[in-house]
Design a protein around this motif. Structure first.
Motif, PDB file in Angstrom:
ATOM      1  N   GLY A  32       0.806  -1.204   0.000  1.00  0.00           N
ATOM      2  CA  GLY A  32       0.000   0.000   0.000  1.00  0.00           C
ATOM      3  C   GLY A  32       0.843   1.260   0.000  1.00  0.00           C
ATOM      4  N   ARG A  34       0.582   5.515   1.318  1.00  0.00           N
ATOM      5  CA  ARG A  34      -0.141   6.338   2.280  1.00  0.00           C
ATOM      6  C   ARG A  34       0.485   7.726   2.345  1.00  0.00           C
ATOM      7  N   GLU A 177     -10.795   0.648   6.056  1.00  0.00           N
ATOM      8  CA  GLU A 177     -10.329   0.314   4.716  1.00  0.00           C
ATOM      9  C   GLU A 177     -11.461  -0.292   3.895  1.00  0.00           C
ATOM     10  N   SER A 217      -4.401  10.425   7.414  1.00  0.00           N
ATOM     11  CA  SER A 217      -3.871  10.123   6.084  1.00  0.00           C
ATOM     12  C   SER A 217      -4.864   9.314   5.252  1.00  0.00           C
ATOM     13  N   GLY A 219      -4.962   6.342   2.144  1.00  0.00           N
ATOM     14  CA  GLY A 219      -4.112   5.291   1.616  1.00  0.00           C
ATOM     15  C   GLY A 219      -4.808   4.486   0.548  1.00  0.00           C
ATOM     16  N   TYR A 220      -4.014   3.701  -0.151  1.00  0.00           N
ATOM     17  CA  TYR A 220      -4.564   2.775  -1.133  1.00  0.00           C
ATOM     18  C   TYR A 220      -3.773   1.480  -1.082  1.00  0.00           C
ATOM     19  N   ARG A 221      -4.497   0.362  -0.996  1.00  0.00           N
ATOM     20  CA  ARG A 221      -3.852  -0.954  -0.952  1.00  0.00           C
ATOM     21  C   ARG A 221      -4.091  -1.672  -2.273  1.00  0.00           C
TER      22      ARG A 221
END
Length: 222
Positions: A32, A34, A177, A217, A219-221
């Motif tokens: 991921g 962030r 998430e 923050s 984020g992207y996984r």
């Protein structure tokens, strides 16, 4: 301290590389990115032992991480971040940039259209740059940070800005998430290591500067 940071960074790289090699078989890892905002300050004592009265200053952090599967709902999450910290007081602003290595234990239970994020763990950080800026009327004095664990009394009195290169402490985080991979996270951080260098042969120095702060923050996984 520099060697310790290199060892920690190398260990993270090996851990991620090993897990990646297993990904195609057992899905033990995901990666991921962030980035977000920091609210940071220094807490502790000044030279005379009085409590520091700093305000929070705004900074940012950005980096990568990996979720390593442990058991149902539990993951180990090492990361590597660029993070700016420091403090603000009256006409003085301190800014220190770190390369930071957090290692959090995550609990990710399913909730609605995604997963709840609950985590905690230690971090280690190494300072790479910094400034101490003081405004006096229309004028401003800027001092570049010099990273040392010990300084002489002459160095300390030479109008320079000295900080220790190495910092460590603890993290806590909570977030959510989505199944799409996007996430929102809130975190708190408490430094446990003094970041002010020791002044040789000066026994009256009672300074204890430590980092602390909060952040948010996105984020992207993958």
């Amino acid at each position: 301290m520099k060697k310790q940071f290199i060892v920690l960074t190398t260990a993270l790289a090996l851990c991620i590389t090993t897990a990646y090699a297993q990904k195609s078989e057992d899905k033990l890892v995901s990666f991921g990115i962030r980035a977000g905002v920091n609210l940071q300050k220094m807490y502790g004592d000044d030279f005379l032992g009085n409590k520091l009265n700093n305000d929070f200053r705004t900074g940012f952090h950005a980096g990568i991480n990996a979720d390593l599967y442990i058991s149902e709902g539990f993951y180990l999450q090492p990361g590597l971040l660029y993070s700016t910290k420091g403090a603000k007081k009256a006409n003085n602003t301190q800014n220190i940039s770190y390369i930071e290595l957090p290692v959090n234990l995550l609990f990710k239970p399913e909730l609605g259209a995604g997963r709840l994020l609950l985590g905690a763990g230690p971090y280690a950080a190494y300072g790479i740059s910094g400034k101490n800026k003081t405004k006096t009327g229309e004028a401003a004095i800027e001092l570049e940070a010099k990273f040392k664990n010990k300084v002489s009394a002459a160095d300390y009195l030479n109008a320079a800005y000295y900080v220790k290169p190495f910092d460590f402490g603890g993290n806590i985080l909570v977030g959510y998430e989505l199944n799409s991979g996007f996430s929102l996270q809130l975190n708190g951080q408490l430094g446990l290591s003094k970041i002010n260098p020791e002044i040789r042969d000066v026994t009256t120095d009672q300074r204890k500067w430590k980092n602390m702060g909060f952040g948010a923050s996105l984020g992207y996984r993958f």
